[in-house]
Design a protein around this motif. Sequence first.
Motif, mmCIF file in Angstrom:
data_model
loop_
_atom_site.group_PDB
_atom_site.id
_atom_site.type_symbol
_atom_site.label_atom_id
_atom_site.label_comp_id
_atom_site.label_asym_id
_atom_site.label_seq_id
_atom_site.Cartn_x
_atom_site.Cartn_y
_atom_site.Cartn_z
ATOM 1 N N CYS A 120 1.148 -1.029 -0.340
ATOM 2 C CA CYS A 120 -0.011 -0.042 0.299
ATOM 3 C C CYS A 120 0.944 1.174 0.185
ATOM 4 C CB CYS A 120 -1.123 -0.088 1.391
ATOM 5 S SG CYS A 120 -1.827 -1.414 1.223
ATOM 6 N N TYR A 121 0.518 2.325 -0.848
ATOM 7 C CA TYR A 121 1.706 3.502 -0.716
ATOM 8 C C TYR A 121 -0.145 4.562 -0.739
ATOM 9 C CZ TYR A 121 3.991 7.290 -2.535
ATOM 10 O OH TYR A 121 4.884 7.798 -2.259
ATOM 11 N N ALA A 122 0.451 5.171 -0.006
ATOM 12 C CA ALA A 122 -0.695 6.579 0.121
ATOM 13 C C ALA A 122 0.116 7.926 -0.514
ATOM 14 C CB ALA A 122 -1.176 7.013 1.403
ATOM 15 N N THR A 123 -0.349 8.673 -1.393
ATOM 16 C CA THR A 123 0.744 10.219 -1.730
ATOM 17 C C THR A 123 0.539 11.047 -0.465
ATOM 18 O OG1 THR A 123 -1.301 10.722 -2.796
ATOM 19 C CG2 THR A 123 -0.154 9.600 -4.069
ATOM 20 N N GLN A 127 -3.894 10.797 3.980
ATOM 21 C CA GLN A 127 -3.980 8.875 2.910
ATOM 22 C C GLN A 127 -3.928 7.490 3.642
ATOM 23 O OE1 GLN A 127 -3.554 12.255 1.865
ATOM 24 N NE2 GLN A 127 -3.614 12.633 -0.449
ATOM 25 N N ARG A 128 -2.301 8.368 4.608
ATOM 26 C CA ARG A 128 -1.217 7.173 4.928
ATOM 27 C C ARG A 128 -1.995 6.689 5.997
ATOM 28 N NH1 ARG A 128 3.661 8.541 4.510
ATOM 29 N NH2 ARG A 128 3.894 9.531 6.941
ATOM 30 N N VAL A 131 -4.688 4.144 5.385
ATOM 31 C CA VAL A 131 -3.717 3.280 4.778
ATOM 32 C C VAL A 131 -3.938 2.227 5.791
ATOM 33 C CG1 VAL A 131 -2.024 2.395 3.391
ATOM 34 C CG2 VAL A 131 -3.471 4.316 1.986
ATOM 35 N N VAL A 170 -2.961 5.275 -3.457
ATOM 36 C CA VAL A 170 -4.832 6.064 -2.903
ATOM 37 C C VAL A 170 -4.166 7.434 -2.482
ATOM 38 C CG1 VAL A 170 -5.512 6.529 -0.236
ATOM 39 C CG2 VAL A 170 -5.193 4.059 -0.702
ATOM 40 N N SER A 171 -5.220 8.109 -3.216
ATOM 41 C CA SER A 171 -4.399 9.551 -3.531
ATOM 42 C C SER A 171 -5.855 10.155 -3.537
ATOM 43 C CB SER A 171 -3.667 9.457 -5.410
ATOM 44 O OG SER A 171 -3.668 11.169 -5.653
ATOM 45 N N THR A 197 -9.246 6.734 -5.600
ATOM 46 C CA THR A 197 -8.960 8.546 -5.143
ATOM 47 C C THR A 197 -10.446 8.969 -5.436
ATOM 48 O OG1 THR A 197 -9.041 8.636 -7.350
ATOM 49 C CG2 THR A 197 -6.938 7.770 -7.436
ATOM 50 N N LEU A 234 -12.864 8.541 2.180
ATOM 51 C CA LEU A 234 -11.694 7.753 2.307
ATOM 52 C C LEU A 234 -11.785 7.056 3.089
ATOM 53 C CD1 LEU A 234 -9.138 6.464 0.183
ATOM 54 C CD2 LEU A 234 -7.590 8.078 2.409
#
Length: 253
Positions: A120-123, A127-128, A131, A170-171, A197, A234
């Motif tokens: 999992c990567y959040a921008t 968001q992180r 996540v 996730v952005s 998104t 989100l």
Amino acid sequence: MNLETLMQKYQRELSELDWSILGYILENEQEVMKLSIVELAARVHSSKSSVLRLTKKLGFSGYSEFKYFLRQSKQTTENEKEIDLLQLQNKDIANTIKLAQQTDFIPVIQAIKAANTIYCYATGYSQRKVVEEFSKMLMLCDKRSIVIPVKTELDISMSMISKDDLVWFVSLSGETDGIKENILSLNARKIPVVAVTTFSHNYFAEHAQHSYFYYSTPFEILGKNHIAQSLVGLSVLMDVIFRKYVEYLNKNF
């Protein structure tokens, strides 16, 4: 906050060329929202690097974030300044749930089940945090899940990710320039990608095998020249996906 306000705020840092570019943007705002950075540079008879430097002078991480700001500020009208903020929150939640009710989650649920590892990567930082909670809940189901905190570690991890894994991005905008190359690389290697998104046509969603959307309406903090944006939508969407996954596991227990 609109573009004119930003121009006033950073006027001492703007060069004559910057003012020229901004003048074109103000006169052609609707068109600029659809232009790439190269196309805009050509329209203003400048270079890509000049446009990029301008966006950073205005406080943005890059051109994609600047265009996202233009789209969002366009939607913010004077009437929205007096909107009931709790009503706005309820609207984001209701719209996210309504969209989720119309969405088929079975493909991504099966992909989660089949994956050896969920990456999992959040921008963004906010968001992180969402996540991280989602990843923790997956681990309660004995599903190996790894949250990649920064772009450098994402780049390092790319060689370890295989076709048997599942990668989540996730952005807010789905247009973060630095991540596009990672998504293209995963596509080329046939590694499944999930994009989460805000509800919009965006690069992440277009290049993902599984795309899901939430609502997040920006609102202004009067007197502070700041735009706030909640990620409650989100959180709701990720919770829906997790609950769908648990339902799937329970039915197949």
